[in-house]
Scaffold this motif. Structure first.
Motif: not given
Length: 170
Positions: A20-24, A27-33, A37-43
């Motif tokens: 659920h955290i990753m699914k968000k 929506s939570k970081l949409n404003g960031y370019k 890549d952010i999702e992949q690195e966070m994972s």
């Protein structure tokens, strides 16, 4: 919910669902370019940190690399890392399950039958098909287990017969 769980089940450990955290993230970081890549690195940081110290270092590097140090949502996640980051939960027994396992499994299963655009009637029909498919898979699994057990039993019986034949003088 936390207080209710602590009151009703004081020895139960409550954890947040990483799925659920990753699914968000979108929506939570949409404003960031580069939020993909952010999702992949966070994972990578979450799943590949082998100690609490390495997680903390990797998390800080992640925030700095993507310019996310001031993001409130990520700051809040970090403050609560002890209830969702695997390395912080490794001292608890989880019977080999990840927090995401159940939801991933159910989503994957239902997605074979139901889409977002299904009408209510289609949903009911497909739900029925879904249950029948699940029951059939369980029957097949039970039969497979019984067949293996029977074959093992027959193999032992045959070996015992041969051993008795060899051991008995004619």
């Amino acid at each position: 919910m936390k207080r209710a769980l602590e009151a009703c089940m004081p020895t139960t450990v409550h954890r947040w669902c990483i799925w659920h955290i990753m699914k968000k993230i979108p929506s939570k970081l949409n404003g960031y370019k580069g939020h993909a890549d952010i999702e992949q690195e966070m994972s990578q940081v979450i799943w590949n940190s082998h100690s609490k110290d390495s997680f903390d270092r990797n998390w800080n590097d992640f925030l700095l690399n993507f310019g996310l140090a001031d993001n409130k949502w990520l700051s809040d996640l970090y403050e609560h890392r002890h209830i969702w980051v695997p390395i912080y939960l490794d001292h608890h027994f989880w019977a080999g399950m990840r927090s995401t396992q159940r939801s991933e499994s159910m989503h994957s299963f239902f997605n074979k039958y139901i889409t977002q655009n299904s009408s209510f009637i289609q949903f009911v029909k497909q739900y029925d098909n879904c249950l029948r498919s699940r029951e059939q898979a369980e029957r097949e699994s039970d039969l497979s287990f019984k067949m293996r057990t029977l074959m093992q039993s027959l193999g032992k019986s045959k070996r015992n017969s041969e051993e008795r034949r060899i051991a008995s003088p004619d």
